[in-house]
Design a protein around this motif. Structure first.
Motif, PDB file in Angstrom:
ATOM      1  N   LEU A  71       0.817  -1.223   0.000  1.00 56.57           N
ATOM      2  CA  LEU A  71       0.000   0.000   0.000  1.00 56.57           C
ATOM      3  C   LEU A  71       0.850   1.272   0.000  1.00 56.57           C
ATOM      4  O   LEU A  71       0.318   2.376   0.066  1.00 56.57           O
ATOM      5  N   ASN A  72       2.169   1.090  -0.042  1.00 54.38           N
ATOM      6  CA  ASN A  72       3.101   2.220  -0.009  1.00 54.38           C
ATOM      7  C   ASN A  72       2.928   3.058   1.261  1.00 54.38           C
ATOM      8  O   ASN A  72       2.891   4.282   1.219  1.00 54.38           O
ATOM      9  N   LYS A  73       2.799   2.373   2.393  1.00 54.97           N
ATOM     10  CA  LYS A  73       2.658   3.007   3.703  1.00 54.97           C
ATOM     11  C   LYS A  73       3.869   2.654   4.553  1.00 54.97           C
ATOM     12  O   LYS A  73       4.517   1.639   4.342  1.00 54.97           O
ATOM     13  N   ARG A  74       4.143   3.486   5.519  1.00 58.17           N
ATOM     14  CA  ARG A  74       5.253   3.225   6.430  1.00 58.17           C
ATOM     15  C   ARG A  74       4.780   2.306   7.547  1.00 58.17           C
ATOM     16  O   ARG A  74       3.685   2.487   8.089  1.00 58.17           O
ATOM     17  N   PHE A  75       5.610   1.325   7.897  1.00 63.61           N
ATOM     18  CA  PHE A  75       5.299   0.402   8.980  1.00 63.61           C
ATOM     19  C   PHE A  75       6.506   0.300   9.892  1.00 63.61           C
ATOM     20  O   PHE A  75       7.621   0.050   9.438  1.00 63.61           O
ATOM     21  N   SER A  76       6.291   0.508  11.180  1.00 64.92           N
ATOM     22  CA  SER A  76       7.380   0.471  12.148  1.00 64.92           C
ATOM     23  C   SER A  76       6.895  -0.172  13.430  1.00 64.92           C
ATOM     24  O   SER A  76       5.694  -0.266  13.690  1.00 64.92           O
ATOM     25  N   ILE A  77       7.858  -0.606  14.240  1.00 66.01           N
ATOM     26  CA  ILE A  77       7.548  -1.098  15.571  1.00 66.01           C
ATOM     27  C   ILE A  77       8.430  -0.347  16.569  1.00 66.01           C
ATOM     28  O   ILE A  77       9.475   0.188  16.209  1.00 66.01           O
ATOM     29  N   CYS A  78       7.961  -0.292  17.815  1.00 67.30           N
ATOM     30  CA  CYS A  78       8.733   0.403  18.844  1.00 67.30           C
ATOM     31  C   CYS A  78       8.550  -0.273  20.191  1.00 67.30           C
ATOM     32  O   CYS A  78       7.677  -1.131  20.355  1.00 67.30           O
ATOM     33  N   SER A  79       9.374   0.155  21.134  1.00 66.49           N
ATOM     34  CA  SER A  79       9.287  -0.282  22.535  1.00 66.49           C
ATOM     35  C   SER A  79       9.347  -1.802  22.666  1.00 66.49           C
ATOM     36  O   SER A  79       8.581  -2.406  23.412  1.00 66.49           O
ATOM     37  N   VAL A  80      10.284  -2.397  21.961  1.00 60.17           N
ATOM     38  CA  VAL A  80      10.431  -3.853  21.971  1.00 60.17           C
ATOM     39  C   VAL A  80      11.323  -4.245  23.153  1.00 60.17           C
ATOM     40  O   VAL A  80      12.434  -3.739  23.292  1.00 60.17           O
ATOM     41  N   SER A  81      10.825  -5.143  23.987  1.00 65.56           N
ATOM     42  CA  SER A  81      11.613  -5.607  25.136  1.00 65.56           C
ATOM     43  C   SER A  81      12.835  -6.377  24.636  1.00 65.56           C
ATOM     44  O   SER A  81      12.878  -6.857  23.502  1.00 65.56           O
ATOM     45  N   SER A  82      13.798  -6.530  25.503  1.00 65.64           N
ATOM     46  CA  SER A  82      15.025  -7.230  25.105  1.00 65.64           C
ATOM     47  C   SER A  82      14.743  -8.690  24.739  1.00 65.64           C
ATOM     48  O   SER A  82      15.348  -9.221  23.805  1.00 65.64           O
ATOM     49  N   ALA A  83      13.821  -9.335  25.429  1.00 64.23           N
ATOM     50  CA  ALA A  83      13.497 -10.730  25.125  1.00 64.23           C
ATOM     51  C   ALA A  83      12.853 -10.866  23.748  1.00 64.23           C
ATOM     52  O   ALA A  83      13.175 -11.778  22.983  1.00 64.23           O
ATOM     53  N   ILE A  84      11.966  -9.954  23.431  1.00 59.31           N
ATOM     54  CA  ILE A  84      11.297 -10.016  22.126  1.00 59.31           C
ATOM     55  C   ILE A  84      12.230  -9.519  21.022  1.00 59.31           C
ATOM     56  O   ILE A  84      12.230 -10.043  19.913  1.00 59.31           O
ATOM     57  N   ARG A  85      13.076  -8.554  21.340  1.00 63.69           N
ATOM     58  CA  ARG A  85      14.067  -8.090  20.360  1.00 63.69           C
ATOM     59  C   ARG A  85      14.970  -9.250  19.948  1.00 63.69           C
ATOM     60  O   ARG A  85      15.367  -9.366  18.791  1.00 63.69           O
ATOM     61  N   MET A  86      15.263 -10.136  20.890  1.00 63.04           N
ATOM     62  CA  MET A  86      16.102 -11.292  20.588  1.00 63.04           C
ATOM     63  C   MET A  86      15.450 -12.172  19.522  1.00 63.04           C
ATOM     64  O   MET A  86      16.133 -12.719  18.655  1.00 63.04           O
ATOM     65  N   ILE A  87      14.128 -12.292  19.559  1.00 65.22           N
ATOM     66  CA  ILE A  87      13.411 -13.067  18.542  1.00 65.22           C
ATOM     67  C   ILE A  87      13.619 -12.431  17.170  1.00 65.22           C
ATOM     68  O   ILE A  87      13.897 -13.122  16.191  1.00 65.22           O
ATOM     69  N   PHE A  88      13.513 -11.118  17.114  1.00 65.35           N
ATOM     70  CA  PHE A  88      13.739 -10.416  15.848  1.00 65.35           C
ATOM     71  C   PHE A  88      15.184 -10.587  15.384  1.00 65.35           C
ATOM     72  O   PHE A  88      15.440 -10.764  14.195  1.00 65.35           O
ATOM     73  N   GLU A  89      16.117 -10.537  16.300  1.00 67.48           N
ATOM     74  CA  GLU A  89      17.525 -10.675  15.945  1.00 67.48           C
ATOM     75  C   GLU A  89      17.851 -12.092  15.483  1.00 67.48           C
ATOM     76  O   GLU A  89      18.550 -12.270  14.483  1.00 67.48           O
ATOM     77  N   LEU A  90      17.353 -13.103  16.197  1.00 67.68           N
ATOM     78  CA  LEU A  90      17.628 -14.495  15.829  1.00 67.68           C
ATOM     79  C   LEU A  90      17.039 -14.845  14.463  1.00 67.68           C
ATOM     80  O   LEU A  90      17.617 -15.641  13.725  1.00 67.68           O
ATOM     81  N   SER A  91      15.916 -14.259  14.149  1.00 65.14           N
ATOM     82  CA  SER A  91      15.282 -14.501  12.853  1.00 65.14           C
ATOM     83  C   SER A  91      15.790 -13.521  11.791  1.00 65.14           C
ATOM     84  O   SER A  91      15.358 -13.578  10.650  1.00 65.14           O
TER      85      SER A  91
END
Length: 120
Positions: A71-91
């Motif tokens: 849709l040509n829209k901006r998508f972002s996430i914020c305030s990610v805890s360290s435990a959940i950030r690890m999921i993003f990093e591992l993947s």
């Protein structure tokens, strides 16, 4: 102080607790409603109150990113805890998503990317 111009429509979704197979339907409904608004310019998922994220929740967030790009829209996430950030990093999804420390940092980035939308 800077503010976004009224023409900038940013929707914030703030899931709470678990973002998993049992709760992802509500998240998807909120995202669909946001993307259904033709005035939407950006969708921010504030993960500050998310305690747990499973593969279904991660897939829902990836699906939002795909929809936003289509849709040509901006998508972002914020305030990610360290435990959940690890999921993003591992993947290695931390390389795909625009992740901000908090909503204020996101708003600053929006304001800086659209100087025409600034007011003082």
């Amino acid at each position: 102080m800077h503010a976004l111009a009224p023409r900038e429509l940013i929707t914030v979704i703030q899931p709470q607790g678990y973002l998993n197979a049992a709760t992802v339907r509500d998240f998807n409904s909120q995202a669909s409603a946001a993307f259904g608004n033709p005035s939407l310019s950006a969708l921010l998922v504030d993960m500050g109150k998310v305690e747990f994220l499973d593969s279904a929740g991660l897939l829902a967030i990836v699906s939002c990113l795909k929809t936003a790009k289509n849709l040509n829209k901006r998508f972002s996430i914020c305030s990610v805890s360290s435990a959940i950030r690890m999921i993003f990093e591992l993947s290695q999804l931390d390389r795909v998503f625009e992740i901000f420390d908090n909503a204020t940092d996101f708003e600053t980035a929006i304001a800086n990317s659209n100087n025409l939308g600034l007011t003082t």
